[in-house]
Motif scaffolding. Structure first.
Motif, PDB file in Angstrom:
ATOM      1  N   LEU A 110      22.299  11.048 -19.810  1.00 36.00           N
ATOM      2  CA  LEU A 110      21.798  12.376 -20.176  1.00 36.00           C
ATOM      3  C   LEU A 110      22.697  13.015 -21.247  1.00 36.00           C
ATOM      4  O   LEU A 110      22.215  13.663 -22.172  1.00 36.00           O
ATOM      5  CB  LEU A 110      21.763  13.254 -18.925  1.00 36.00           C
ATOM      6  N   MET A 111      24.036  12.794 -21.122  1.00 44.94           N
ATOM      7  CA  MET A 111      24.995  13.347 -22.082  1.00 44.94           C
ATOM      8  C   MET A 111      24.748  12.780 -23.481  1.00 44.94           C
ATOM      9  O   MET A 111      25.149  13.366 -24.475  1.00 44.94           O
ATOM     10  CB  MET A 111      26.434  13.021 -21.657  1.00 44.94           C
ATOM     11  N   GLU A 112      24.116  11.610 -23.546  1.00 39.87           N
ATOM     12  CA  GLU A 112      23.834  10.989 -24.838  1.00 39.87           C
ATOM     13  C   GLU A 112      22.367  11.149 -25.232  1.00 39.87           C
ATOM     14  O   GLU A 112      21.841  10.379 -26.033  1.00 39.87           O
ATOM     15  CB  GLU A 112      24.237   9.499 -24.792  1.00 39.87           C
ATOM     16  N   ASP A 113      21.708  12.124 -24.585  1.00 35.77           N
ATOM     17  CA  ASP A 113      20.308  12.448 -24.903  1.00 35.77           C
ATOM     18  C   ASP A 113      19.349  11.305 -24.638  1.00 35.77           C
ATOM     19  O   ASP A 113      18.281  11.217 -25.255  1.00 35.77           O
ATOM     20  CB  ASP A 113      20.169  12.895 -26.363  1.00 35.77           C
ATOM     21  N   LYS A 114      19.720  10.414 -23.731  1.00 33.12           N
ATOM     22  CA  LYS A 114      18.805   9.324 -23.391  1.00 33.12           C
ATOM     23  C   LYS A 114      17.811   9.814 -22.336  1.00 33.12           C
ATOM     24  O   LYS A 114      18.038  10.800 -21.641  1.00 33.12           O
ATOM     25  CB  LYS A 114      19.607   8.143 -22.847  1.00 33.12           C
ATOM     26  N   GLU A 115      16.697   9.097 -22.243  1.00 38.33           N
ATOM     27  CA  GLU A 115      15.802   9.292 -21.112  1.00 38.33           C
ATOM     28  C   GLU A 115      16.418   8.559 -19.934  1.00 38.33           C
ATOM     29  O   GLU A 115      16.949   7.440 -20.097  1.00 38.33           O
ATOM     30  CB  GLU A 115      14.420   8.716 -21.410  1.00 38.33           C
ATOM     31  N   VAL A 116      16.373   9.168 -18.749  1.00 38.62           N
ATOM     32  CA  VAL A 116      16.976   8.524 -17.586  1.00 38.62           C
ATOM     33  C   VAL A 116      16.104   8.706 -16.343  1.00 38.62           C
ATOM     34  O   VAL A 116      15.417   9.717 -16.194  1.00 38.62           O
ATOM     35  CB  VAL A 116      18.379   9.113 -17.266  1.00 38.62           C
ATOM     36  N   THR A 117      16.121   7.698 -15.475  1.00 38.80           N
ATOM     37  CA  THR A 117      15.613   7.893 -14.110  1.00 38.80           C
ATOM     38  C   THR A 117      16.626   7.311 -13.136  1.00 38.80           C
ATOM     39  O   THR A 117      17.357   6.379 -13.469  1.00 38.80           O
ATOM     40  CB  THR A 117      14.248   7.209 -13.855  1.00 38.80           C
ATOM     41  N   TRP A 118      16.648   7.891 -11.952  1.00 40.90           N
ATOM     42  CA  TRP A 118      17.547   7.466 -10.866  1.00 40.90           C
ATOM     43  C   TRP A 118      16.694   7.451  -9.619  1.00 40.90           C
ATOM     44  O   TRP A 118      16.187   8.487  -9.213  1.00 40.90           O
ATOM     45  CB  TRP A 118      18.677   8.481 -10.775  1.00 40.90           C
ATOM     46  N   MET A 119      16.475   6.260  -9.102  1.00 43.44           N
ATOM     47  CA  MET A 119      15.573   6.154  -7.945  1.00 43.44           C
ATOM     48  C   MET A 119      16.307   5.481  -6.800  1.00 43.44           C
ATOM     49  O   MET A 119      16.586   4.290  -6.832  1.00 43.44           O
ATOM     50  CB  MET A 119      14.337   5.334  -8.363  1.00 43.44           C
ATOM     51  N   PRO A 120      16.643   6.239  -5.759  1.00 43.90           N
ATOM     52  CA  PRO A 120      17.423   5.668  -4.656  1.00 43.90           C
ATOM     53  C   PRO A 120      16.529   5.048  -3.587  1.00 43.90           C
ATOM     54  O   PRO A 120      15.352   5.403  -3.461  1.00 43.90           O
ATOM     55  CB  PRO A 120      18.101   6.906  -4.080  1.00 43.90           C
ATOM     56  N   SER A 121      17.077   4.104  -2.839  1.00 38.94           N
ATOM     57  CA  SER A 121      16.493   3.850  -1.523  1.00 38.94           C
ATOM     58  C   SER A 121      17.020   4.997  -0.689  1.00 38.94           C
ATOM     59  O   SER A 121      18.177   5.355  -0.800  1.00 38.94           O
ATOM     60  CB  SER A 121      16.981   2.523  -0.972  1.00 38.94           C
ATOM     61  N   LYS A 153      32.209  -2.187 -19.414  1.00 39.38           N
ATOM     62  CA  LYS A 153      32.888  -3.166 -20.274  1.00 39.38           C
ATOM     63  C   LYS A 153      31.900  -4.263 -20.672  1.00 39.38           C
ATOM     64  O   LYS A 153      31.809  -4.658 -21.831  1.00 39.38           O
ATOM     65  CB  LYS A 153      34.102  -3.753 -19.521  1.00 39.38           C
ATOM     66  N   VAL A 154      31.130  -4.725 -19.663  1.00 34.66           N
ATOM     67  CA  VAL A 154      30.149  -5.788 -19.925  1.00 34.66           C
ATOM     68  C   VAL A 154      29.006  -5.260 -20.785  1.00 34.66           C
ATOM     69  O   VAL A 154      28.539  -5.917 -21.709  1.00 34.66           O
ATOM     70  CB  VAL A 154      29.602  -6.345 -18.590  1.00 34.66           C
ATOM     71  N   LYS A 155      28.535  -4.084 -20.439  1.00 37.03           N
ATOM     72  CA  LYS A 155      27.379  -3.486 -21.118  1.00 37.03           C
ATOM     73  C   LYS A 155      27.745  -2.054 -21.516  1.00 37.03           C
ATOM     74  O   LYS A 155      27.537  -1.124 -20.730  1.00 37.03           O
ATOM     75  CB  LYS A 155      26.182  -3.453 -20.155  1.00 37.03           C
ATOM     76  N   PRO A 156      28.267  -1.863 -22.683  1.00 37.22           N
ATOM     77  CA  PRO A 156      28.685  -0.495 -23.064  1.00 37.22           C
ATOM     78  C   PRO A 156      27.482   0.398 -23.369  1.00 37.22           C
ATOM     79  O   PRO A 156      27.288   0.829 -24.502  1.00 37.22           O
ATOM     80  CB  PRO A 156      29.567  -0.727 -24.290  1.00 37.22           C
ATOM     81  N   MET A 157      26.682   0.657 -22.355  1.00 36.36           N
ATOM     82  CA  MET A 157      25.439   1.412 -22.557  1.00 36.36           C
ATOM     83  C   MET A 157      25.700   2.901 -22.749  1.00 36.36           C
ATOM     84  O   MET A 157      24.889   3.602 -23.343  1.00 36.36           O
ATOM     85  CB  MET A 157      24.482   1.170 -21.397  1.00 36.36           C
ATOM     86  N   VAL A 158      26.818   3.384 -22.210  1.00 35.33           N
ATOM     87  CA  VAL A 158      27.254   4.753 -22.488  1.00 35.33           C
ATOM     88  C   VAL A 158      28.763   4.722 -22.733  1.00 35.33           C
ATOM     89  O   VAL A 158      29.451   3.809 -22.273  1.00 35.33           O
ATOM     90  CB  VAL A 158      26.951   5.744 -21.328  1.00 35.33           C
ATOM     91  N   SER A 159      29.254   5.723 -23.442  1.00 37.09           N
ATOM     92  CA  SER A 159      30.685   5.744 -23.750  1.00 37.09           C
ATOM     93  C   SER A 159      31.474   6.328 -22.584  1.00 37.09           C
ATOM     94  O   SER A 159      30.932   7.065 -21.749  1.00 37.09           O
ATOM     95  CB  SER A 159      30.931   6.586 -25.003  1.00 37.09           C
ATOM     96  N   VAL A 160      32.763   5.996 -22.533  1.00 34.80           N
ATOM     97  CA  VAL A 160      33.643   6.562 -21.501  1.00 34.80           C
ATOM     98  C   VAL A 160      33.676   8.089 -21.625  1.00 34.80           C
ATOM     99  O   VAL A 160      33.685   8.815 -20.624  1.00 34.80           O
ATOM    100  CB  VAL A 160      35.068   5.968 -21.637  1.00 34.80           C
ATOM    101  N   GLU A 161      33.647   8.560 -22.878  1.00 36.50           N
ATOM    102  CA  GLU A 161      33.651  10.016 -23.098  1.00 36.50           C
ATOM    103  C   GLU A 161      32.449  10.666 -22.401  1.00 36.50           C
ATOM    104  O   GLU A 161      32.568  11.722 -21.787  1.00 36.50           O
ATOM    105  CB  GLU A 161      33.611  10.342 -24.609  1.00 36.50           C
ATOM    106  N   SER A 162      31.293  10.006 -22.497  1.00 27.88           N
ATOM    107  CA  SER A 162      30.098  10.557 -21.855  1.00 27.88           C
ATOM    108  C   SER A 162      30.240  10.572 -20.341  1.00 27.88           C
ATOM    109  O   SER A 162      29.781  11.493 -19.669  1.00 27.88           O
ATOM    110  CB  SER A 162      28.857   9.746 -22.250  1.00 27.88           C
ATOM    111  N   VAL A 163      30.891   9.537 -19.802  1.00 25.30           N
ATOM    112  CA  VAL A 163      31.106   9.494 -18.352  1.00 25.30           C
ATOM    113  C   VAL A 163      31.999  10.662 -17.936  1.00 25.30           C
ATOM    114  O   VAL A 163      31.726  11.363 -16.952  1.00 25.30           O
ATOM    115  CB  VAL A 163      31.738   8.150 -17.920  1.00 25.30           C
ATOM    116  N   LEU A 164      33.046  10.895 -18.704  1.00 24.96           N
ATOM    117  CA  LEU A 164      33.966  11.989 -18.363  1.00 24.96           C
ATOM    118  C   LEU A 164      33.267  13.337 -18.493  1.00 24.96           C
ATOM    119  O   LEU A 164      33.456  14.241 -17.679  1.00 24.96           O
ATOM    120  CB  LEU A 164      35.211  11.925 -19.267  1.00 24.96           C
ATOM    121  N   LYS A 165      32.420  13.430 -19.514  1.00 26.42           N
ATOM    122  CA  LYS A 165      31.631  14.662 -19.680  1.00 26.42           C
ATOM    123  C   LYS A 165      30.694  14.865 -18.492  1.00 26.42           C
ATOM    124  O   LYS A 165      30.520  15.975 -17.977  1.00 26.42           O
ATOM    125  CB  LYS A 165      30.801  14.581 -20.975  1.00 26.42           C
ATOM    126  N   ALA A 166      30.103  13.754 -18.061  1.00 20.30           N
ATOM    127  CA  ALA A 166      29.178  13.819 -16.917  1.00 20.30           C
ATOM    128  C   ALA A 166      29.918  14.254 -15.656  1.00 20.30           C
ATOM    129  O   ALA A 166      29.403  15.067 -14.874  1.00 20.30           O
ATOM    130  CB  ALA A 166      28.520  12.458 -16.709  1.00 20.30           C
TER     131      ALA A 166
END
Lengths: 361, 258, 179
Positions: free
Chosen positions: C27-38, C137-150
């Motif tokens: 979301l911090m990177e303006d992506k579309e997101v869904t989160w679907m839990p069991s 590390k394997v899949k840099p789909m978002v930046s560490v900065e975005s994680v910290l912002k989140a």
């Protein structure tokens, strides 16, 4: 700038309610929608907007608190899930018969009975065909995203007040529990008593300036008058059918096959469409947004030229009856559904379509 | 001097009037049987609202039962509740409009059978409402079936040989339960079979209404009543029977007054 | 871009909240997101899983049958999801408690020692952030900065002092991936 947030559907509707200027929420916890009450209690809107939030002793009490609040011309709602909604049917029938506006949210789970806590759409009949006793209808809105969980709260109340009739948000556990981006609307203040008196002259708020008294009742023992009341309800329903049909049509022009699906299943069908496109199968989707009034004409139109329709539901086949009526047997209508809380995968739905229509690619 | 008998014109002069229909009791013919307690209690409710100057803020919640048409008789705003749910409606009406005078008017089926949960929980939450409870130990409207408050041995259409504890359970003195709840401030049992009783009942209703406006919690006024039609007695016999039998199980007086 | 991810493990391992932080980072990177839990009772001790989708375009189904990435934190989850990784996709598993790893050869498999690292860090709560670090590390789909912002956005103010510790956990997780 408007703020984009990430929220569960259940959370979004609670925030939407506060921002609409809701006067009251009355509910009883049940999975998978307990977040509604939890978020409201956590937000403490009574300290900001003055909204009342009350955990009732049962769904029976909750719906009757909603009835009481609605009769007072207040913006009130409740939320529950299938077994709880069954308990509320008595009150819903009274609310409809008393011609007062209210909003009821059903985040459906698998039944019958105590069933399961996982998603289902098997309360379709209950929601669109009446549910409680007597000749009445609810306006039924089916959100398929978290944004719609928010937006349809506002729409639901607008319509409920416009027609003085109860409206229902028919969601399911998937839309309730899923998190997505949502933009919440700008908050509005709650209506003042003066505004309520102006907008709802029928409301129970005391005989200010000794106005003629108001009575909200569903009882009428003179049959001739009761019939007239019923005819008035029916005229309202015809108006709603004329004005308020809502739907979304995706790729329906020139499609070979047409999906009809609502809520979470419409989302899964869109994934199936992406997969089918890669295989050269052209599928359209007609997603009813109002399950009542039902977009029958629009389905009939979208199905013209299609080889077949598949209704995809989390039930043994409920909406399919309305789809069949809509197309008057001019198009073959098949059904695919999973029961008991199971949500089909897109692959499964695509296979079902291919098998049922003997599509060979 | 001519003989000074009062003629009709003298009698109806305002200054000679000793009794009047309350202004808030409208002219609709009541459907209650002659001798029924409901008419008297309706009059008291109307008088109290009028005397409190509360006609512009009063909201009644009518039950299902004989008093279902209370809204046709007492000239204030009313909501007609589903059977047993009056306290739930009252809860919302009062919480959403705290400046209003909200009261329920319930029978024994409404209060102590189908609506037990709503009644006890509204009282337990201490909703600032007044609950008027007519206990005549029978279901009058539906033709005289057993009520939760029907006395042991009492004949009704569903206990034709008399209520038996082993078959039908015991009579339920629900106000006794309500008096134990922290949410109630005033629980009283009254009757209206004599002028003295009527005066006391009226004072009780007034106190209950005032409590609700002072935010003191829930007040319950039980009126031990007769149903001479259901009991198959003359009104006078019904009053006597009530005093001799009902008052033993449901003694008159305050159960709680805080 | 579009990444379809499943994260699965025991309830209490922070599976759902790890998914939530990942979704919020998107979301911090303006992506579309869904989160679907069991959801439901299995959250309390049984297995839990969450599907997270990050995409540049509108997301259709929040429910999937195959994934670009599966992060599995116990044997049951590995058994359930290893076969659902798309060919060419990624499977990341924590070695702790896994006795029978996947034998697939058409996907990239990363074994990490996140639980071990948690013990070293003496902070059991850092586990899911270590795993998230490995995933990024394997899949840099978002930046560490975005994680910290989140994290800053989602954590209540009184927990903001924990953000540096979470950042450290992320870095440790990244260091666990060795090509």
């Amino acid at each position: 700038m408007e703020e984009v947030r990430l929220m569960k559907g259940n959370e979004a509707l609670a925030h939407a309610a506060i921002r609409y200027g809701a006067d009251g929420y009355f509910g009883y916890p049940i999975t998978p929608q307990s977040e509604v009450l939890e978020v409201l209690e956590e937000q403490r809107p009574w300290e900001t907007t003055g909204m009342v939030v009350l955990q009732a002793e049962s769904e029976l009490a909750a719906i009757n608190m909603v009835y009481g609040g609605a009769a007072c011309g207040k913006v009130v709602f409740t939320s529950s899930s299938s077994p709880g909604i069954s308990l509320m049917q008595e009150g819903i029938s009274y609310i409809a018969a008393s011609e007062v506006p209210a909003l009821i949210v059903n985040v459906m789970r698998g039944g019958p009975g105590l069933g399961t806590i996982h998603p289902s759409q098997a309360d379709y009949f209950q929601a669109v065909k009446g549910g409680g006793h007597g000749d009445y209808h609810l306006i039924v809105l089916a959100p398929s995203s978290v944004q719609e969980m928010c937006d349809f709260m506002w729409l639901g109340w607008d319509l409920a007040f416009k027609y003085r009739t109860p409206a229902m948000l028919l969601a399911d556990g998937l839309v309730g529990q899923m998190m997505e981006k949502v933009v919440l609307p700008e908050p509005r203040p709650r209506r003042t008593e003066e505004q309520v008196r102006l907008q709802c002259p029928w409301a129970i708020n005391g005989r200010k300036d000794m106005r003629k008294r108001n009575v909200v009742t569903s009882l009428e023992l003179v049959d001739e008058i009761m019939e007239q009341n019923n005819l008035r309800f029916q005229r309202t329903y015809r108006e709603i059918e004329k004005n308020e049909v809502r739907y979304e049509a995706i790729n329906t022009d020139g499609c070979d096959y047409l999906f009809v699906a609502f809520g979470s299943m419409a989302r899964i069908c869109q994934k199936v469409m992406e997969m089918a496109e890669e295989e050269g199968i052209k599928i359209g989707l007609l997603r009813p947004i109002t399950l009542w009034p039902f977009p029958a004409e629009q389905i009939k139109e979208a199905a013209k030229g299609a080889k077949g329709i598949m209704v995809v539901e989390l039930s043994a086949g409920q909406m399919i009856e309305d789809v069949k009526l809509a197309v008057e047997c001019n198009v073959e209508v098949k059904h695919y559904g999973r029961l008991g809380g199971i949500v089909p995968t897109p692959e499964e739905v695509l296979d079902a379509l291919k098998n049922q229509f003997a599509i060979v690619k | 001097m001519e003989d000074k008998h009062m003629d009709v014109q003298d009698i109806i002069k305002p200054e000679n009037r000793v009794y009047k229909k309350p202004a808030l009791l409208n002219d609709t013919h009541m459907h209650y049987c002659p001798g029924c307690s409901h008419g008297v209690v309706h009059k008291l409710v109307a008088e109290v609202i009028e005397e409190m100057g509360a006609a512009e803020i009063a909201i009644g919640i009518a039950p299902v039962g004989c008093a279902v048409f209370a809204y046709n008789y007492i000239d204030v705003d009313w909501i007609e509740a589903p059977h047993g749910r009056a306290p739930a409606l009252a809860t919302a009406a009062k919480r959403l409009q705290p400046d209003k005078l909200v009261f329920t008017y319930q029978g024994d089926g409404d209060m102590a059978a189908i609506g037990t949960a709503e009644s006890l929980h509204a009282a337990n939450r201490g909703e600032n409402i007044a609950m008027i409870f007519i206990n005549n130990a029978i279901y009058g409207m539906t033709g005289g079936q057993m009520a939760p408050t029907t006395l042991l041995g009492m004949k009704t259409s569903t206990t034709p040989y008399g209520r038996r504890a082993d078959l039908n359970g015991y009579p339920l003195a629900i106000t006794g339960l309500m008096a134990q709840l922290d949410g109630t401030c005033y629980v009283t049992r009254q009757s209206v079979e004599t002028p003295a009783a009527v005066r006391k009942a009226k004072a009780a209703i007034r106190k209950a209404f005032e409590n609700s406006m002072h935010g003191k919690g829930t007040s319950v006024v039980e009126i031990v009543s007769t149903c001479n039609s259901g009991w198959k007695m003359t009104p006078a016999d019904a009053n006597k029977w009530m005093e001799e039998n009902m008052f033993k199980k449901y003694p008159i007086g305050d159960l709680k007054n805080e | 871009m579009k990444e379809e991810i499943v994260i699965a493990g025991f309830g209490g391992q922070g599976v759902l909240s790890m998914g939530k932080i990942l979704a919020y980072s998107g979301l911090m990177e303006d992506k579309e997101v869904t989160w679907m839990p069991s959801y439901g009772p299995e959250q309390r001790g049984g297995t839990a899983n969450v599907t997270v989708i990050l995409s540049d375009t509108r997301i259709s189904s929040p429910v999937l049958n195959t994934y670009d990435v599966a992060v599995v934190l116990n044997q049951q989850s590995l058994d359930k999801f290893a076969d659902k990784v798309k060919p060419g996709g990624v499977l990341i598993y924590d070695n702790y408690g896994i006795h029978t790893p996947s034998t697939r050869t058409d996907i990239r498999i990363y074994k990490i020692e996140a639980m071990e690292a948690t013990f070293e860090l003496k902070n059991a709560k850092a586990f899911n952030m270590i795993v998230l670090g490995a995933l990024l590390k394997v899949k840099p789909m978002v930046s560490v900065e975005s994680v910290l912002k989140a994290l800053k956005k989602t954590l209540p103010e009184r927990h903001h002092h924990l953000i540096p510790m979470n950042e450290e956990a992320l870095r440790i997780g990244m260091s666990l991936i060795k090509e």
